[in-house]
Enzyme design. Structure first.
Site: not given
Length: 312
Positions: A12-13, A34, A78, A123, A147, A151, A273, A275
């Site tokens: 997307f970005i 992909l 990525a 992020s 995640y 990051k 949820r 987290g």
């Protein structure tokens, strides 16, 4: 003209960044496996870029590419970009979101590659539910998921490789990015892409929590402009928030979008949820100090997004 490598450039970005860099006259090389990106995101510039369908976890491939590429700028987008997915697949997420990043930085260091900038995309998830508010780049961090942990570790590696070894590096923390080409078909998609799809197709939308959770939404074209400015106009290894600097409850965003689409969203409410973060807003004064100002209001961005999705 510069040679630019974008990992995750079919996403997307990344695809928006590729389009902008091509329009600015640069030679762009994209690496994307992909798994989350889509080739159709690059269809308009397919004949103007070099594309490799490959994972960044393949060290030999990446080393060969870096050695022969003679890149001026490297944008490292990525990633396994889903918080929920990282909880399900922590080791795989770690390989993509941290190991591949450190391996790339180390290869640049060991081979003295003369790049102009290595930019890593982190992020706002690194802040977690730490009490500091709004979030400045110096705020406490409280990464709550694999995640966010990866990051944060990768952005520290990026900045400290710059400070320790003199490599021109910078890291950015994305807040809630939205806009055209965001893939709504994954359960891990950004919330606004899912809302958009549900509105368009008259499908129910699952709202986790009461909708009072706030987010700092930023339109993708503002994000791309910020990435280019940060990579080309900063000197010191550092971290920058990329956001609008606003705080909006999710339920208010949904109501604004309903007004734009002139449709009512069918909402199914479920428990929050594990987290998920309750409040999020960025302090963007550091970004503004280098002369960047967001151009897209939430209403204008949503209007443009709805127009794009309605026509495609």
């Amino acid at each position: 003209m510069f040679k630019v490598l974008i990992t995750g450039g079919a996403g997307f970005i990344g695809s928006f960044l590729a389009h902008k860099l091509v329009a600015n006259g640069n030679k762009v090389i994209v690496v994307d496996d992909l798994s989350m990106g889509r080739l159709e995101n690059l269809a308009d510039i397919n004949d103007k870029i070099v594309f490799y369908k490959h994972t960044v976890c393949d060290e030999q491939f990446m080393h060969d590419l870096l050695l022969k590429g003679d890149f001026d700028y490297i944008y490292y987008l990525a990633a396994v970009s889903s918080v929920a997915d990282s909880v399900v697949r922590p080791w795989y997420t770690h390989l993509v979101n941290q190991e591949s990043v450190v391996n790339t930085l180390e290869f640049i260091r060991a081979n003295h590659l003369p790049i102009k900038k290595f930019l890593f995309t982190s992020s706002a998830a690194v802040y977690g539910n730490a009490a500091d508010f709004p979030k400045t780049e110096d705020s406490h961090v409280d990464p709550l998921t694999p995640y966010a942990i990866d990051k944060y570790a990768s952005e520290r590696y990026t900045v400290d490789f710059g400070r320790l070894y003199g490599i021109p590096t910078v890291a950015v923390r994305f807040f809630n990015v939205y806009g055209p080409r965001q893939n709504p078909n994954s359960e891990y998609s950004g919330v606004l892409s899912i809302v958009t799809k549900c509105l368009k197709e008259d499908k129910p939308f699952t709202l986790y929590g009461d909708g009072a959770q706030t987010r700092d939404f930023v339109y993708v074209e503002d994000v791309v402009d910020a990435l280019i400015k940060i990579s080309t106009e900063t000197d010191e290894p550092a971290v920058y928030n990329i956001a609008n600097g606003d705080e909006t409850p999710l339920i208010d965003v949904i109501h604004t979008y309903e007004d734009i689409a002139r449709k009512k969203l069918n909402i199914i409410q479920k428990e929050a949820r594990q987290g998920d973060i309750s409040k999020s807003r960025a302090d963007v004064s550091k970004l503004k100090k280098i002369g960047f100002e967001p151009q897209w209001s939430l209403h204008d961005g949503l209007s443009n997004y709805w127009k794009y999705y309605s026509e495609n």
